[in-house]
Design a protein around this motif. Structure first.
Motif, PDB file in Angstrom:
ATOM      1  N   GLN A 105      39.881  46.027  38.937  1.00 13.50           N
ATOM      2  CA  GLN A 105      40.596  47.061  38.193  1.00 13.50           C
ATOM      3  C   GLN A 105      41.904  47.418  38.886  1.00 13.50           C
ATOM      4  OE1 GLN A 105      39.851  48.746  35.050  1.00 13.50           O
ATOM      5  NE2 GLN A 105      42.010  48.990  35.568  1.00 13.50           N
ATOM      6  N   PHE A 106      41.923  47.251  40.193  1.00 14.41           N
ATOM      7  CA  PHE A 106      43.117  47.623  40.956  1.00 14.41           C
ATOM      8  C   PHE A 106      44.126  46.480  40.967  1.00 14.41           C
ATOM      9  CE2 PHE A 106      39.765  46.051  43.742  1.00 14.41           C
ATOM     10  CZ  PHE A 106      40.393  45.051  44.449  1.00 14.41           C
ATOM     11  N   HIS A 107      45.295  46.772  41.536  1.00 21.01           N
ATOM     12  CA  HIS A 107      46.352  45.764  41.634  1.00 21.01           C
ATOM     13  C   HIS A 107      46.421  45.238  43.061  1.00 21.01           C
ATOM     14  CE1 HIS A 107      48.214  46.074  37.660  1.00 21.01           C
ATOM     15  NE2 HIS A 107      47.825  47.341  37.691  1.00 21.01           N
ATOM     16  N   PRO A 108      45.799  44.108  43.359  1.00 17.93           N
ATOM     17  CA  PRO A 108      45.864  43.591  44.735  1.00 17.93           C
ATOM     18  C   PRO A 108      47.302  43.294  45.139  1.00 17.93           C
ATOM     19  CG  PRO A 108      44.863  41.961  43.243  1.00 17.93           C
ATOM     20  CD  PRO A 108      45.019  43.228  42.477  1.00 17.93           C
ATOM     21  N   GLU A 109      48.118  42.909  44.174  1.00 17.03           N
ATOM     22  CA  GLU A 109      49.516  42.556  44.479  1.00 17.03           C
ATOM     23  C   GLU A 109      50.339  43.774  44.894  1.00 17.03           C
ATOM     24  OE1 GLU A 109      48.211  42.882  41.512  1.00 17.03           O
ATOM     25  OE2 GLU A 109      49.691  43.497  40.011  1.00 17.03           O
ATOM     26  N   LYS A 110      49.792  44.989  44.671  1.00 16.73           N
ATOM     27  CA  LYS A 110      50.509  46.215  45.009  1.00 16.73           C
ATOM     28  C   LYS A 110      49.722  47.055  46.003  1.00 16.73           C
ATOM     29  CE  LYS A 110      54.173  45.659  42.880  1.00 16.73           C
ATOM     30  NZ  LYS A 110      55.507  45.887  43.457  1.00 16.73           N
ATOM     31  N   SER A 111      48.645  46.488  46.557  1.00 17.10           N
ATOM     32  CA  SER A 111      47.761  47.264  47.421  1.00 17.10           C
ATOM     33  C   SER A 111      47.963  46.945  48.894  1.00 17.10           C
ATOM     34  CB  SER A 111      46.301  47.049  47.024  1.00 17.10           C
ATOM     35  OG  SER A 111      46.063  47.554  45.733  1.00 17.10           O
ATOM     36  N   SER A 112      49.208  46.768  49.289  1.00 16.44           N
ATOM     37  CA  SER A 112      49.578  46.605  50.686  1.00 16.44           C
ATOM     38  C   SER A 112      48.790  45.470  51.359  1.00 16.44           C
ATOM     39  CB  SER A 112      49.388  47.945  51.393  1.00 16.44           C
ATOM     40  OG  SER A 112      50.050  47.966  52.613  1.00 16.44           O
ATOM     41  N   GLU A 113      48.472  45.647  52.635  1.00 15.84           N
ATOM     42  CA  GLU A 113      47.804  44.571  53.388  1.00 15.84           C
ATOM     43  C   GLU A 113      46.386  44.313  52.879  1.00 15.84           C
ATOM     44  OE1 GLU A 113      49.621  42.771  55.367  1.00 15.84           O
ATOM     45  OE2 GLU A 113      51.212  44.184  54.847  1.00 15.84           O
ATOM     46  N   VAL A 114      45.724  45.376  52.435  1.00 17.90           N
ATOM     47  CA  VAL A 114      44.354  45.230  51.919  1.00 17.90           C
ATOM     48  C   VAL A 114      44.360  44.326  50.680  1.00 17.90           C
ATOM     49  CG1 VAL A 114      42.391  46.465  50.912  1.00 17.90           C
ATOM     50  CG2 VAL A 114      43.683  47.497  52.778  1.00 17.90           C
ATOM     51  N   GLY A 115      45.311  44.590  49.801  1.00 24.64           N
ATOM     52  CA  GLY A 115      45.429  43.790  48.583  1.00 24.64           C
ATOM     53  C   GLY A 115      45.744  42.334  48.899  1.00 24.64           C
ATOM     54  N   ALA A 116      46.619  42.147  49.891  1.00 29.11           N
ATOM     55  CA  ALA A 116      46.987  40.784  50.281  1.00 29.11           C
ATOM     56  C   ALA A 116      45.758  40.033  50.799  1.00 29.11           C
ATOM     57  CB  ALA A 116      48.079  40.825  51.347  1.00 29.11           C
ATOM     58  N   GLN A 117      44.908  40.745  51.571  1.00 31.65           N
ATOM     59  CA  GLN A 117      43.684  40.127  52.088  1.00 31.65           C
ATOM     60  C   GLN A 117      42.753  39.721  50.946  1.00 31.65           C
ATOM     61  OE1 GLN A 117      42.852  39.409  55.437  1.00 31.65           O
ATOM     62  NE2 GLN A 117      41.211  38.278  54.393  1.00 31.65           N
ATOM     63  N   ILE A 118      42.647  40.580  49.942  1.00 29.69           N
ATOM     64  CA  ILE A 118      41.759  40.288  48.811  1.00 29.69           C
ATOM     65  C   ILE A 118      42.270  39.072  48.024  1.00 29.69           C
ATOM     66  CG2 ILE A 118      40.888  41.217  46.605  1.00 29.69           C
ATOM     67  CD1 ILE A 118      40.850  44.021  48.067  1.00 29.69           C
ATOM     68  N   LEU A 119      43.580  39.026  47.829  1.00 33.07           N
ATOM     69  CA  LEU A 119      44.149  37.854  47.137  1.00 33.07           C
ATOM     70  C   LEU A 119      43.926  36.587  47.958  1.00 33.07           C
ATOM     71  CD1 LEU A 119      47.637  38.829  45.663  1.00 33.07           C
ATOM     72  CD2 LEU A 119      45.621  38.050  44.411  1.00 33.07           C
ATOM     73  N   LYS A 120      44.088  36.727  49.275  1.00 34.53           N
ATOM     74  CA  LYS A 120      43.881  35.596  50.177  1.00 34.53           C
ATOM     75  C   LYS A 120      42.426  35.121  50.076  1.00 34.53           C
ATOM     76  CE  LYS A 120      44.823  34.521  54.992  1.00 34.53           C
ATOM     77  NZ  LYS A 120      45.055  35.129  56.300  1.00 34.53           N
ATOM     78  N   ASN A 121      41.506  36.084  50.047  1.00 31.26           N
ATOM     79  CA  ASN A 121      40.090  35.738  49.920  1.00 31.26           C
ATOM     80  C   ASN A 121      39.828  34.993  48.605  1.00 31.26           C
ATOM     81  OD1 ASN A 121      39.556  37.034  52.329  1.00 31.26           O
ATOM     82  ND2 ASN A 121      38.842  38.930  51.361  1.00 31.26           N
ATOM     83  N   PHE A 122      40.452  35.471  47.543  1.00 30.59           N
ATOM     84  CA  PHE A 122      40.262  34.805  46.246  1.00 30.59           C
ATOM     85  C   PHE A 122      40.764  33.368  46.314  1.00 30.59           C
ATOM     86  CE2 PHE A 122      42.077  33.502  42.135  1.00 30.59           C
ATOM     87  CZ  PHE A 122      40.899  33.422  41.401  1.00 30.59           C
ATOM     88  N   LEU A 123      41.940  33.198  46.928  1.00 36.74           N
ATOM     89  CA  LEU A 123      42.515  31.852  46.994  1.00 36.74           C
ATOM     90  C   LEU A 123      41.705  30.945  47.926  1.00 36.74           C
ATOM     91  CD1 LEU A 123      46.332  32.730  47.041  1.00 36.74           C
ATOM     92  CD2 LEU A 123      44.916  32.061  45.090  1.00 36.74           C
ATOM     93  N   SER A 124      40.895  31.553  48.802  1.00 39.87           N
ATOM     94  CA  SER A 124      40.064  30.754  49.717  1.00 39.87           C
ATOM     95  C   SER A 124      38.694  30.415  49.141  1.00 39.87           C
ATOM     96  CB  SER A 124      39.836  31.502  51.036  1.00 39.87           C
ATOM     97  OG  SER A 124      41.036  32.011  51.516  1.00 39.87           O
ATOM     98  N   LEU A 125      38.376  30.919  47.960  1.00 42.17           N
ATOM     99  CA  LEU A 125      37.062  30.613  47.367  1.00 42.17           C
ATOM    100  C   LEU A 125      36.971  29.117  47.077  1.00 42.17           C
ATOM    101  CD1 LEU A 125      36.833  33.517  44.738  1.00 42.17           C
ATOM    102  CD2 LEU A 125      35.465  33.322  46.823  1.00 42.17           C
ATOM    103  N   GLU A 126      35.742  28.606  47.131  1.00 42.34           N
ATOM    104  CA  GLU A 126      35.522  27.191  46.807  1.00 42.34           C
ATOM    105  C   GLU A 126      35.867  26.941  45.351  1.00 42.34           C
ATOM    106  OE1 GLU A 126      34.031  24.547  48.487  1.00 42.34           O
ATOM    107  OE2 GLU A 126      33.944  25.624  50.401  1.00 42.34           O
ATOM    108  N   SER A 127      36.654  25.925  45.084  1.00 44.12           N
ATOM    109  CA  SER A 127      36.913  25.550  43.684  1.00 44.12           C
ATOM    110  C   SER A 127      35.869  24.540  43.258  1.00 44.12           C
ATOM    111  CB  SER A 127      38.292  24.909  43.557  1.00 44.12           C
ATOM    112  OG  SER A 127      39.260  25.755  44.100  1.00 44.12           O
ATOM    113  N   ASN A 128      35.228  24.788  42.126  1.00 41.12           N
ATOM    114  CA  ASN A 128      34.232  23.818  41.652  1.00 41.12           C
ATOM    115  C   ASN A 128      34.898  22.725  40.833  1.00 41.12           C
ATOM    116  OD1 ASN A 128      32.098  25.321  42.722  1.00 41.12           O
ATOM    117  ND2 ASN A 128      32.232  26.724  40.975  1.00 41.12           N
TER     118      ASN A 128
END
Lengths: 251, 196
Positions: free
Chosen positions: B173-196
């Motif tokens: 619901q939140f905007h990771p792209e606007k949530s400072s370092e925490v948001g950046a970490q969450i986006l980074k985590n998403f991009l690190s998920l295994e792609s099936n």
């Protein structure tokens, strides 16, 4: 818990910050992007860029600035100053602004609020209201508080909400520049009568003014310029003190 | 890694593109089904009003494609809401990925909720290295109530879903792209998920 927001405001002219700033560590004190980065690192919750240039190049210069800020900054920011059409807003949002703030253009053409909300949603439309007291009545003013209108603050604020604005930025011209505290009585009345967030502006001079505007003024956010630019108040220290006063802040 | 941001005309996607760029990746904007299907990660943004955004999505023909995607998909803000069954906003039928109905905040609180709120009860790899009670930035008038698919909780008037997950689908619901370092970490985590 939803935190109260601290919002530094930067005045921009021809793509540069104009109000004097006192940051010794700045390479270029006139670069809004660099200043924005510093505020963001210090813990600002949001930034406002107020464009006061009146040149023909204005739109393009402002859009370029918005793009450069969005590229670097990972907190939300609002852009205001001379925005008067759906096209103006479209360009700024496309370039990465999170919100836009309109002022005179909304007073002159209130339907603009409805048009912007219909196209972009309430969440990105801030209406700025400048007002001062004349014979005990809060009267809306234009042109940075120089020109009085027929409109009364509370009626206009209510209309702004009904037309769909997501937020109100209220500047008391009686308090602006005094460094003697925000217009807490009027702010509290706005919060009581309206159901959208209110940003307090005008009068910040000391830490206690922020505490008061959140406690007594019921403000959702507090905006200030010179106290931050001249480092009279550090954002980190301010937030620590607010926290000690039991005000929810993001640290 | 190929990252595609679904471009269906709803809202400001520049900030998401920049946030990904700051993490050292490049994201492509696309409404082309083949391009979206071939991505390693898909981001489904959205701001504005639900029914008009859903109309734009239906007009692009992507409403059937998105629920069939197999790679990690991240819905942001209105994107997350459109991934739910339906929304009270404009009486909108959603994509039905998350089994929950989106409703409006009550008049007990100021609406929209604008600003930084805390996330708790973090339950997914999406929140690796993110502490409980960290602040994230939100702007919204409608919310997904708590449900089995809730992976982060926030509180405004009521406790509600700050994030949802089902299989390869994530929604915040939140905007990771606007949530400072925490948001950046969450986006980074998403991009690190295994792609099936």
């Amino acid at each position: 818990m939803l935190a109260k927001r601290i919002v530094p405001c930067l005045d921009i002219k021809d793509g540069r910050t104009v109000k004097g700033v006192n940051f010794v560590d700045l390479r270029d004190a006139g670069d809004p992007v660099e200043l924005a980065e510093i505020y963001s690192k210090e813990g600002a919750d949001e930034l406002v860029f107020l464009d006061i240039s009146a040149t023909e190049q204005k739109r393009k210069t402002l859009a370029d600035l918005v793009y450069r800020v969005a590229e670097k900054i990972n907190i939300p920011f609002t852009v205001g100053g001379g925005i008067s059409s759906v096209e103006d807003v479209d360009v700024l949002l496309q370039n990465g602004a999170d919100k836009v703030s309109i002022n005179s253009s909304a007073v002159k053409n209130p339907k603009l609020i409805n048009d912007l909300v219909a196209k972009f949603g309430s969440q990105c439309i801030v209406v700025a209201i400048d007002a001062k007291q004349i014979e005990g009545e809060w009267i809306v003013h234009l042109v940075g508080g120089k020109v009085p209108t027929e409109r009364k603050l509370f009626e206009w604020a209510k209309e702004v909400e009904e037309r769909g604005a997501g937020e109100i930025l209220f500047t008391s011209m009686d308090h602006d520049g005094t460094k003697d505290g925000f217009a807490n009585e009027a702010l509290a009345k706005l919060s009581q009568e309206l159901n959208i967030p209110i940003i307090a502006s005008g009068g910040a001079g000391k830490v206690v003014h922020f505490t008061d505007t959140f406690k007594e003024g019921k403000a959702d956010a507090a905006l200030a310029a010179s106290v931050f630019h001249f480092k009279e108040i550090g954002i980190g220290d301010l937030k620590k003190e607010l926290q000690e006063e039991g005000i929810p802040v993001r640290i | 890694m190929k990252i595609v941001i679904i471009n269906y005309g709803a809202g400001n996607i520049q900030s998401i593109k920049f946030a990904i760029q700051r993490l050292g990746y490049t994201a492509v904007l696309s409404d082309d089904p083949e391009e979206i299907k071939s991505a390693d990660k898909v981001i489904f943004p959205g701001v504005g009003e639900a029914s008009s955004a859903m109309k734009m999505l239906n007009a692009s023909g992507l409403q059937t494609l998105i629920p069939e995607l197999k790679q990690p998909v991240l819905g942001i803000c209105l994107g997350m809401q459109l991934m739910c069954n339906k929304s009270e906003e404009g009486n909108t039928t959603g994509l039905g990925i998350f089994d929950v109905d989106v409703v409006r905040f009550s008049k007990n609180v100021k609406v929209p909720q604008i600003g930084w709120n805390q996330i708790t009860s973090l339950k997914s790899g999406l929140f690796d290295k993110v502490d409980d009670k960290e602040h994230i930035y939100l702007v919204h008038s409608f919310y997904a109530p708590l449900c089995d698919e809730t992976i982060a909780t926030s509180e405004y008037d009521v406790a509600y879903s700050a994030a949802l997950k089902k299989d390869n689908f994530y929604g915040v619901q939140f905007h990771p792209e606007k949530s400072s370092e925490v948001g950046a970490q969450i986006l980074k985590n998403f991009l690190s998920l295994e792609s099936n």
